[in-house]
Design a protein around this motif. Structure first.
Motif, mmCIF file in Angstrom:
data_model
loop_
_atom_site.group_PDB
_atom_site.id
_atom_site.type_symbol
_atom_site.label_atom_id
_atom_site.label_comp_id
_atom_site.label_asym_id
_atom_site.label_seq_id
_atom_site.Cartn_x
_atom_site.Cartn_y
_atom_site.Cartn_z
ATOM 1 N N THR A 2 0.833 -1.195 0.000
ATOM 2 C CA THR A 2 0.000 0.000 0.000
ATOM 3 C C THR A 2 0.868 1.245 0.000
ATOM 4 O O THR A 2 1.813 1.357 0.768
ATOM 5 C CB THR A 2 -0.901 0.013 1.253
ATOM 6 N N VAL A 3 0.522 2.155 -0.881
ATOM 7 C CA VAL A 3 1.154 3.469 -0.921
ATOM 8 C C VAL A 3 0.046 4.486 -0.687
ATOM 9 O O VAL A 3 -0.953 4.492 -1.388
ATOM 10 C CB VAL A 3 1.843 3.738 -2.276
ATOM 11 N N THR A 4 0.227 5.321 0.339
ATOM 12 C CA THR A 4 -0.761 6.341 0.664
ATOM 13 C C THR A 4 -0.123 7.705 0.442
ATOM 14 O O THR A 4 0.991 7.954 0.907
ATOM 15 C CB THR A 4 -1.209 6.220 2.133
ATOM 16 N N ARG A 5 -0.840 8.578 -0.257
ATOM 17 C CA ARG A 5 -0.333 9.918 -0.556
ATOM 18 C C ARG A 5 -1.245 10.961 0.084
ATOM 19 O O ARG A 5 -2.460 10.808 0.076
ATOM 20 C CB ARG A 5 -0.265 10.135 -2.061
ATOM 21 N N HIS A 6 -0.638 12.017 0.617
ATOM 22 C CA HIS A 6 -1.380 13.103 1.251
ATOM 23 C C HIS A 6 -0.966 14.422 0.603
ATOM 24 O O HIS A 6 0.202 14.596 0.257
ATOM 25 C CB HIS A 6 -1.062 13.173 2.750
ATOM 26 N N HIS A 7 -1.923 15.342 0.516
ATOM 27 C CA HIS A 7 -1.663 16.660 -0.082
ATOM 28 C C HIS A 7 -1.071 16.481 -1.481
ATOM 29 O O HIS A 7 0.015 16.975 -1.793
ATOM 30 C CB HIS A 7 -0.748 17.510 0.801
ATOM 31 N N VAL A 8 -1.836 15.767 -2.305
ATOM 32 C CA VAL A 8 -1.389 15.403 -3.649
ATOM 33 C C VAL A 8 -1.629 16.556 -4.611
ATOM 34 O O VAL A 8 -2.725 17.109 -4.683
ATOM 35 C CB VAL A 8 -2.141 14.150 -4.140
ATOM 36 N N GLY A 9 -0.605 16.912 -5.331
ATOM 37 C CA GLY A 9 -0.702 17.917 -6.378
ATOM 38 C C GLY A 9 -0.311 17.304 -7.706
ATOM 39 O O GLY A 9 0.028 16.118 -7.785
ATOM 40 N N GLN A 10 -0.329 18.089 -8.737
ATOM 41 C CA GLN A 10 0.052 17.611 -10.066
ATOM 42 C C GLN A 10 1.522 17.188 -10.094
ATOM 43 O O GLN A 10 1.881 16.193 -10.691
ATOM 44 C CB GLN A 10 -0.191 18.707 -11.115
ATOM 45 N N ARG A 11 2.370 17.959 -9.400
ATOM 46 C CA ARG A 11 3.807 17.736 -9.460
ATOM 47 C C ARG A 11 4.324 16.824 -8.356
ATOM 48 O O ARG A 11 5.288 16.089 -8.537
ATOM 49 C CB ARG A 11 4.520 19.079 -9.382
ATOM 50 N N MET A 12 3.718 16.901 -7.165
ATOM 51 C CA MET A 12 4.240 16.121 -6.036
ATOM 52 C C MET A 12 3.180 15.946 -4.965
ATOM 53 O O MET A 12 2.198 16.683 -4.929
ATOM 54 C CB MET A 12 5.461 16.804 -5.427
ATOM 55 N N SER A 13 3.442 14.987 -4.101
ATOM 56 C CA SER A 13 2.668 14.810 -2.875
ATOM 57 C C SER A 13 3.539 15.313 -1.733
ATOM 58 O O SER A 13 4.748 15.101 -1.728
ATOM 59 C CB SER A 13 2.342 13.334 -2.648
ATOM 60 N N GLN A 14 2.931 15.951 -0.743
ATOM 61 C CA GLN A 14 3.703 16.425 0.401
ATOM 62 C C GLN A 14 4.138 15.277 1.303
ATOM 63 O O GLN A 14 5.190 15.341 1.929
ATOM 64 C CB GLN A 14 2.902 17.456 1.208
ATOM 65 N N ILE A 15 3.307 14.220 1.360
ATOM 66 C CA ILE A 15 3.611 13.052 2.188
ATOM 67 C C ILE A 15 3.305 11.792 1.374
ATOM 68 O O ILE A 15 2.246 11.702 0.757
ATOM 69 C CB ILE A 15 2.729 12.994 3.457
ATOM 70 N N VAL A 16 4.214 10.828 1.421
ATOM 71 C CA VAL A 16 3.961 9.499 0.872
ATOM 72 C C VAL A 16 4.328 8.500 1.966
ATOM 73 O O VAL A 16 5.407 8.595 2.556
ATOM 74 C CB VAL A 16 4.780 9.226 -0.406
#
Length: 114
Positions: A2-16
């Motif tokens: 499982t990969v969880t992403r937070h604060h996802v934008g077009q260019r990057m996620s702030q947290i993975v």
């Protein structure tokens, strides 16, 4: 896996988060502020982001710090050293790099355990 992403934008996620490991995007402080203020802002943001996924600064495994000029090393370290919990200093690297804009003087990238 499982990969969880937070604060996802077009260019990057702030947290993975993957397998109980937290990866933070490079964090910067207030553009144009002093190295001290930028470092304080960054470390406060790191505290917030880690708390969001159930981690904290005592669980940081690695920090990569970029300074726009190594002449700022002592000023940044004064803030860093006061923030890092005693006995929990992570593996760390610090180097000089041209950052996204000249107004940024410090960027910190964190890997931590959950």
């Amino acid at each position: 896996m499982t990969v969880t992403r937070h604060h996802v934008g077009q260019r990057m996620s702030q947290i993975v988060v993957h397998n109980d490991t937290v990866y933070l995007a490079g964090q910067v402080g207030e553009a144009g502020a002093s190295v001290t203020k930028q470092t304080e802002d960054i470390l406060a943001r790191i505290d917030t982001l880690l708390a969001e996924v159930g981690s904290n600064k005592a669980k940081i495994l690695q920090a990569v710090i970029w300074l726009d000029d190594m002449a700022h090393f002592a000023e940044m370290n004064a803030v860093w050293d006061a923030w890092v919990p005693e006995g929990a200093a992570p593996a760390r690297a610090c180097g000089e790099a041209r950052l996204a804009t000249p107004e940024y003087q410090v960027e910190i990238i964190i890997t931590a355990a959950v």
